[in-house]
Design a protein around this motif. Sequence first.
Motif, PDB file in Angstrom:
ATOM      1  N   HIS A   1     -10.726   6.343  11.906  1.00 25.38           N
ATOM      2  CA  HIS A   1     -11.562   6.883  10.826  1.00 25.38           C
ATOM      3  C   HIS A   1     -10.737   7.664   9.806  1.00 25.38           C
ATOM      4  CE1 HIS A   1     -15.091   8.695   8.912  1.00 25.38           C
ATOM      5  NE2 HIS A   1     -14.472   9.850   9.003  1.00 25.38           N
ATOM      6  N   THR A   2      -9.717   8.361  10.287  1.00 26.57           N
ATOM      7  CA  THR A   2      -8.917   9.212   9.408  1.00 26.57           C
ATOM      8  C   THR A   2      -7.845   8.390   8.711  1.00 26.57           C
ATOM      9  OG1 THR A   2      -9.236  11.004  11.004  1.00 26.57           O
ATOM     10  CG2 THR A   2      -7.579  11.339   9.284  1.00 26.57           C
ATOM     11  N   ARG A   3      -7.845   8.450   7.386  1.00 26.34           N
ATOM     12  CA  ARG A   3      -6.832   7.727   6.619  1.00 26.34           C
ATOM     13  C   ARG A   3      -5.540   8.536   6.603  1.00 26.34           C
ATOM     14  NH1 ARG A   3     -11.710   7.077   3.872  1.00 26.34           N
ATOM     15  NH2 ARG A   3     -12.304   4.937   3.364  1.00 26.34           N
ATOM     16  N   LEU A   4      -4.431   7.901   6.961  1.00 25.55           N
ATOM     17  CA  LEU A   4      -3.143   8.576   7.019  1.00 25.55           C
ATOM     18  C   LEU A   4      -2.143   7.881   6.112  1.00 25.55           C
ATOM     19  CD1 LEU A   4      -2.916   9.188  10.880  1.00 25.55           C
ATOM     20  CD2 LEU A   4      -3.739  10.745   9.122  1.00 25.55           C
ATOM     21  N   ALA A   5      -1.375   8.669   5.384  1.00 25.05           N
ATOM     22  CA  ALA A   5      -0.373   8.130   4.462  1.00 25.05           C
ATOM     23  C   ALA A   5       1.007   8.249   5.094  1.00 25.05           C
ATOM     24  CB  ALA A   5      -0.404   8.895   3.137  1.00 25.05           C
ATOM     25  N   PRO A   6       1.759   7.165   5.170  1.00 26.04           N
ATOM     26  CA  PRO A   6       3.117   7.247   5.718  1.00 26.04           C
ATOM     27  C   PRO A   6       4.062   7.933   4.733  1.00 26.04           C
ATOM     28  CG  PRO A   6       2.715   5.034   4.894  1.00 26.04           C
ATOM     29  CD  PRO A   6       1.426   5.791   4.745  1.00 26.04           C
ATOM     30  N   GLU A   7       4.833   8.869   5.238  1.00 24.86           N
ATOM     31  CA  GLU A   7       5.817   9.591   4.438  1.00 24.86           C
ATOM     32  C   GLU A   7       7.152   9.567   5.176  1.00 24.86           C
ATOM     33  OE1 GLU A   7       5.249  10.736   1.492  1.00 24.86           O
ATOM     34  OE2 GLU A   7       3.064  10.874   1.332  1.00 24.86           O
ATOM     35  N   GLU A   8       8.174  10.110   4.566  1.00 23.96           N
ATOM     36  CA  GLU A   8       9.472  10.175   5.223  1.00 23.96           C
ATOM     37  C   GLU A   8       9.421  11.061   6.466  1.00 23.96           C
ATOM     38  OE1 GLU A   8      12.683   9.425   1.631  1.00 23.96           O
ATOM     39  OE2 GLU A   8      12.322  11.459   2.342  1.00 23.96           O
ATOM     40  N   LYS A   9       8.551  12.059   6.450  1.00 21.93           N
ATOM     41  CA  LYS A   9       8.358  12.916   7.605  1.00 21.93           C
ATOM     42  C   LYS A   9       6.864  13.065   7.852  1.00 21.93           C
ATOM     43  CE  LYS A   9       8.642  17.359   7.181  1.00 21.93           C
ATOM     44  NZ  LYS A   9       9.101  18.753   6.988  1.00 21.93           N
ATOM     45  N   ASP A  10       6.523  13.501   9.059  1.00 17.90           N
ATOM     46  CA  ASP A  10       5.128  13.660   9.433  1.00 17.90           C
ATOM     47  C   ASP A  10       4.695  15.083   9.107  1.00 17.90           C
ATOM     48  OD1 ASP A  10       2.625  13.707  10.553  1.00 17.90           O
ATOM     49  OD2 ASP A  10       3.210  12.679  12.403  1.00 17.90           O
ATOM     50  N   TYR A  11       3.963  15.228   7.996  1.00 13.04           N
ATOM     51  CA  TYR A  11       3.505  16.543   7.559  1.00 13.04           C
ATOM     52  C   TYR A  11       2.307  17.050   8.361  1.00 13.04           C
ATOM     53  CZ  TYR A  11       6.434  16.025   3.375  1.00 13.04           C
ATOM     54  OH  TYR A  11       7.492  15.872   2.512  1.00 13.04           O
ATOM     55  N   LEU A  12       1.802  16.244   9.275  1.00 16.21           N
ATOM     56  CA  LEU A  12       0.599  16.614  10.023  1.00 16.21           C
ATOM     57  C   LEU A  12       0.916  17.206  11.391  1.00 16.21           C
ATOM     58  CD1 LEU A  12      -1.560  13.475   9.143  1.00 16.21           C
ATOM     59  CD2 LEU A  12      -1.371  15.627   7.904  1.00 16.21           C
ATOM     60  N   ILE A  13       2.203  17.283  11.728  1.00 12.99           N
ATOM     61  CA  ILE A  13       2.611  17.908  12.988  1.00 12.99           C
ATOM     62  C   ILE A  13       2.405  19.418  12.909  1.00 12.99           C
ATOM     63  CG2 ILE A  13       4.651  18.471  14.390  1.00 12.99           C
ATOM     64  CD1 ILE A  13       5.707  15.679  13.800  1.00 12.99           C
ATOM     65  N   ILE A  14       1.946  19.996  13.997  1.00 10.02           N
ATOM     66  CA  ILE A  14       1.849  21.459  14.104  1.00 10.02           C
ATOM     67  C   ILE A  14       3.166  21.949  14.693  1.00 10.02           C
ATOM     68  CG2 ILE A  14       0.507  23.402  14.985  1.00 10.02           C
ATOM     69  CD1 ILE A  14      -1.883  21.536  15.278  1.00 10.02           C
ATOM     70  N   ASP A  15       4.156  22.100  13.835  1.00  4.66           N
ATOM     71  CA  ASP A  15       5.496  22.481  14.293  1.00  4.66           C
ATOM     72  C   ASP A  15       5.487  23.864  14.919  1.00  4.66           C
ATOM     73  OD1 ASP A  15       7.757  20.875  14.298  1.00  4.66           O
ATOM     74  OD2 ASP A  15       7.792  20.757  12.126  1.00  4.66           O
ATOM     75  N   GLU A  16       5.078  24.845  14.135  1.00  4.79           N
ATOM     76  CA  GLU A  16       5.018  26.222  14.622  1.00  4.79           C
ATOM     77  C   GLU A  16       3.586  26.542  15.043  1.00  4.79           C
ATOM     78  OE1 GLU A  16       7.722  27.993  15.004  1.00  4.79           O
ATOM     79  OE2 GLU A  16       8.929  26.368  14.135  1.00  4.79           O
ATOM     80  N   VAL A  17       3.456  27.264  16.128  1.00  7.92           N
ATOM     81  CA  VAL A  17       2.129  27.625  16.616  1.00  7.92           C
ATOM     82  C   VAL A  17       1.509  28.632  15.647  1.00  7.92           C
ATOM     83  CG1 VAL A  17       0.802  28.657  18.493  1.00  7.92           C
ATOM     84  CG2 VAL A  17       2.810  27.240  19.001  1.00  7.92           C
TER      85      VAL A  17
END
Length: 533
Positions: free
Chosen positions: A454-470
Motif C-alpha cells: 500500500h505504501t509507495r516507496l521511492a528508491p534513492e541512493e540511501k534508505d531515508y526511512l531507516i530509524i538510525d538513531e533511537v
Amino acid sequence: MPLEAPARIVGELTSRGYNAEREAVTRLASAADPGAALERVLEDIPDDALVVRTEHVEAVLSADGAGGPVGASTDAGADAGSAATTEPSPADPSATPSVSTGTDGARGSEPADPSPVETGGSPSANRSADPAQRSLEIVGDMTGQSTGTGEYSDFVSVFRDRLERLGSKLRGRINHRPATAIQSMPGGSEVAMVGLVNDIRSTASGHWLVELEDATGTFPWLVMKDRDYADLVEELLCDEVLAMEGTLADDSGIAFVDSMHFPDVPRTHEPSTADRHVQAALISDVHVGSQEFMADAWNAFADWLHTPEAQHVEYLLLAGDMVEGVGVYPDQDEELDIVDIYEQYEAFSEHLKKIPGDIEIVMIPGNHDAVRLAEPQPGFDEELREIMSAHDPQIVSNPSMVTVEGVSVLMYHGVSLDEVIAELPEDKASYDDPHKAMYHLLKKRHVAPQFGGHTRLAPEEKDYLIIDEVPDIFHTGHVHKLGFGKYHDVLAINSGCWQAQTDFQKSVNIDPDAGFAPIVDLDTLDVTVQKFS
C-alpha cells in the motif's frame, strides 16, 4: 487620517497580543483620534478577551459620541459598523475571518479578500522564555537530496543500504554467515544469518517457512509452530531486516530456527529530556479545504495557545496533511469546500496565522499534500513554502528527525501504519490503538519496511526511512486516531486530526478522533491531551 492607519492599528494590536475583527479596525481608523480610541478600547475590553470585536469599539465610540474626540468621523463608518455585526461561518473560507487584516490602508476600507495578520507573542500567555534557551535542530531532511530515477540500480542501492545499516545493528549479536556460506556447511551445524525477509509462507503441517535474502543469495528457515517464538512470525513484513539462528537439517537445505532477532530499540534506551519546563504541541491532519475541516476546533486551539494555561507551549510539530488535497480518493471533489489546491494552502496559512507568533513551528508533508506520494517525501516546493510562510515555519521532509531542546522527535506522517494494521493480527495492531502499530516500526527500526504494498516507496541512493538513531519521541498522524504509549521508553504518539468524519471514512468504517492536541512536557516526556471539539 493617513492611508496606512489600519495597518498601524493592526500592528499595535498584535504587539499587545490581540487579534481584531476587520470591521473593528475600520471603525477605529475612522475615529477622530484613532490612538485615543484604541487605548479606550483596550482599557474597557474584558481581561480574558483575545480578539478585539466590533462591539468593543462601538461601545467606546458610542460612549464618547460621534462628534467627540474619539468619535467616528463619518456617518458612513457607523453604517458600516452596524452592517457587520454578524460573524461569518468559519466553514466558509471566502467569508471575512474574525481577525484583523495585514493590508495597507488603501485596501483597508474594502470588505473583499480579508487576510488575518500573523499574531505576535501573547502577553496573556506570558510566554516569556529567553529565546536563547530555545534550540531546534533538523536531522535527516532529504529535501533537495532526491537522486532516484526509478532505474533498477536505484532499487539495488536502497536495499543494499538498508541491509548494511540495519544489519550492522544485528551482526554483533550473532555469529552470522552469508547465505552461500550456509549452503556449503555440513548438516547439523549451528548457523546464523542476517537478511531481508524475502518470503513468508505456511507449510501443510502448520509450520512457517521464512526465506531470508542477503547480498549473496537466499536461504530458507523453518519456524516450528510449537516453539515459543512462533507467534513472532505473525509480526513479520516482507523486506524488513531480520537475524535468525538455528540448526541446519541433515541435507543442509534448510535451517530449523532457534531464535529470531530484530534491529529493535535497546531495552537500555534512556530518553533525553529538556533542561527546563517547556512543552510541545503535537498535531497532524488539519485537512483545510475539506467540508469537514473543524474550523471552530482549530480556532479554539489557537485561542487556547494565547492563554496562561499554554504559556509553556513553545513548539508546534505538525505531522502532515495540512490540506485536504485534490483527487486523493474517489469522489473527493464532492466533499471539498475549496477545490483549488493553492487556495487550500492559502486558507491553511490564514489559520496558521492565528497561532501565537512566539511558538516555533515544524511541519512535514503527508499523503494529502501537494508533494510526491512516494516516500520519503521532500518538503514543499518554493511556491507552497511562500504561501505557508506565516511565522516562518521549518518545513522539512517526511520523515525527519527534529531535536527540540535535546529531545529527539522522529516525525513521520504514517501511511505505512495502514499496512502494518492490515498485515498484523488485530491484537498486535489496530486503528483503535495506533501507537501499538508504531511500536512495530520501532522494533523493525524502519518507518515503512514493506515494498510494493500500500505504501509507495521511492528508491534513492540511501534508505531515508531507516530509524538510525533511537528517537525520544515518535510522532505520526495519517490514521486520524489518537493514541500514545511507551515502547522501550520511546514515547509513541499518534495525534488524531482536525477533520470530522467524511463520507469516505464512513464507507471504510473510520471514526476519527478529531480536535485533540497532545501536549508533551519535554522535561519529563509526560503527555496531556487538550480537547477542542
